[in-house]
Design an enzyme around this catalytic site. Structure first.
Site, PDB file in Angstrom:
ATOM      1  N   LYS A 205       0.857  -1.185   0.000  1.00  0.00           N
ATOM      2  CA  LYS A 205       0.000   0.000   0.000  1.00  0.00           C
ATOM      3  C   LYS A 205       0.895   1.237   0.000  1.00  0.00           C
ATOM      4  O   LYS A 205       1.673   1.458   0.922  1.00  0.00           O
ATOM      5  CB  LYS A 205      -0.921   0.009   1.221  1.00  0.00           C
ATOM      6  CG  LYS A 205      -1.884   1.203   1.255  1.00  0.00           C
ATOM      7  CD  LYS A 205      -2.778   1.138   2.483  1.00  0.00           C
ATOM      8  CE  LYS A 205      -3.733   2.313   2.532  1.00  0.00           C
ATOM      9  NZ  LYS A 205      -4.589   2.280   3.744  1.00  0.00           N
ATOM     10  N   LYS A 257      -2.207  -1.697  -3.632  1.00  0.00           N
ATOM     11  CA  LYS A 257      -3.074  -0.520  -3.628  1.00  0.00           C
ATOM     12  C   LYS A 257      -2.214   0.746  -3.711  1.00  0.00           C
ATOM     13  O   LYS A 257      -1.269   0.875  -2.929  1.00  0.00           O
ATOM     14  CB  LYS A 257      -3.912  -0.501  -2.334  1.00  0.00           C
ATOM     15  CG  LYS A 257      -4.872   0.666  -2.220  1.00  0.00           C
ATOM     16  CD  LYS A 257      -5.635   0.630  -0.892  1.00  0.00           C
ATOM     17  CE  LYS A 257      -6.600   1.817  -0.802  1.00  0.00           C
ATOM     18  NZ  LYS A 257      -7.341   1.820   0.476  1.00  0.00           N
TER      19      LYS A 257
END
Length: 332
Positions: A205, A257
């Site tokens: 992320k 992400k």
């Protein structure tokens, strides 16, 4: 003109829609799309998110309607985020593991109504629930800097994950990027008797500008940034390492992400991962598509499908997206 003497004519496989369908190498299906939903405390009707037109903060009643729509469309999983009242936020984010907290109430309501008809995944992070907007409690380091306390955050995630499992979540999704979070949550769930509750780890992320509209969606109180715990967008090997560590710690799924600007990471993780790989088409990606289509600059349906197909082609087994239910309808 004399025909060219070509050993290969790839265009033969593009001649008709049926031919193109026959040889398609990537397929989008509703069961591979995960619908992201927001539920907010203290509202009487759904509130549209200004920077994400077409997306809403839902009430406990309206979120049930959205889940029903998702099931009817063939969606197999939802990812649920909670938006508490401002007065319920504190520096620890304690409403995140309160039984009467908005996220846990929503999980319970969805599980009660739909049982196992859809996989209920809950976001397991504190940024929506802390008064300072960071993903865990704050502390001061040896140089006097205010930082997020890694180990205290992990302890809080464990309480949050167990509370979500008690409420009825089939899967928890730690997204705070704290070291050791997956192993600790796995142990906490097992100790509490929730050995069947899965973990989708937000493994790679990145500290991304593409998250901007999401902060509107969850009413974030953040002042500053998360660069000290989310990954540097310049780094590739770090994302692979984080995914490897999460798999070793017991993650059932790993995630990258955002998606669009990190398809190289999706591909690399997919190439080695023994567990399913997810990618999250985030709020900024959604907002850009919506803005461009609203201005007539792009064909909305085509660009949505193309963007999702690109994520799938890169290696994602499943895609978290705000378009999931809508796209499932198109695919059907």
């Amino acid at each position: 003109m004399k025909n060219l003497e070509l050993p290969f004519r790839p265009r033969r496989l593009r001649t008709t829609a049926a031919m193109r369908s026959l040889v398609a190498q990537t397929e989008l299906t509703p069961r591979n799309l995960i619908q992201v939903l927001f539920v907010r405390d203290g509202i009487e009707s759904p509130q549209e998110i200004a920077s994400m037109p077409g997306q809403y903060q839902h009430t406990l009643d309206s979120v049930l309607d959205e889940v029903s729509r998702a099931i009817d469309a063939g969606i197999a999983c939802i990812d649920l985020f909670g938006v508490p009242l401002d007065e319920d936020k504190d520096d620890q984010g304690s409403v995140a593991w309160a039984e009467d907290g908005i996220l846990n109430r929503a999980i319970a309501a969805i599980r009660h109504k739909f049982g196992n008809d859809i996989v209920i995944m809950a976001d397991t992070c504190l940024d929506e629930f802390t008064s300072h907007g960071h993903c865990g409690p704050l502390t001061t380091d040896q140089f006097g800097n205010t930082v997020v306390d890694n180990d205290a955050s992990v302890e809080s995630y464990c309480k949050m994950a167990v509370a979500q499992a008690k409420a009825g979540a089939h899967m928890v999704s730690p997204s705070g990027m704290m070291d050791g979070q997956v192993a600790a949550i796995r142990q906490a769930l097992d100790d509490a008797g929730f050995t069947d509750v899965a973990i989708m780890a937000y493994s790679a992320k990145y500290a991304s500008a593409f998250f901007g509209p999401f902060r509107d969606a969850v009413g974030s109180s953040l002042d500053g940034d998360r660069k000290s715990y989310q990954q540097d967008p310049a780094n590739r090997r770090e994302g692979v390492l984080e995914a490897q560590l999460d798999i070793e710690e017991g993650a059932d799924f790993v995630m990258v992400k955002p998606a669009m600007a990190y398809l190289d990471i999706v591909r690399e993780v997919a190439d080695f991962s023994p567990v399913p790989v997810a990618a999250y088409q985030v709020s900024g990606e959604y907002a850009m598509i919506e803005a461009a289509s609203a201005n007539g600059w792009v064909d909305r349906e085509r660009i949505v499908l193309e963007s999702l197909s690109g994520i799938k082609r890169a290696g994602a087994d499943m895609i978290l997206t705000y378009y999931a239910t809508e796209v499932a309808g198109w695919l059907k």
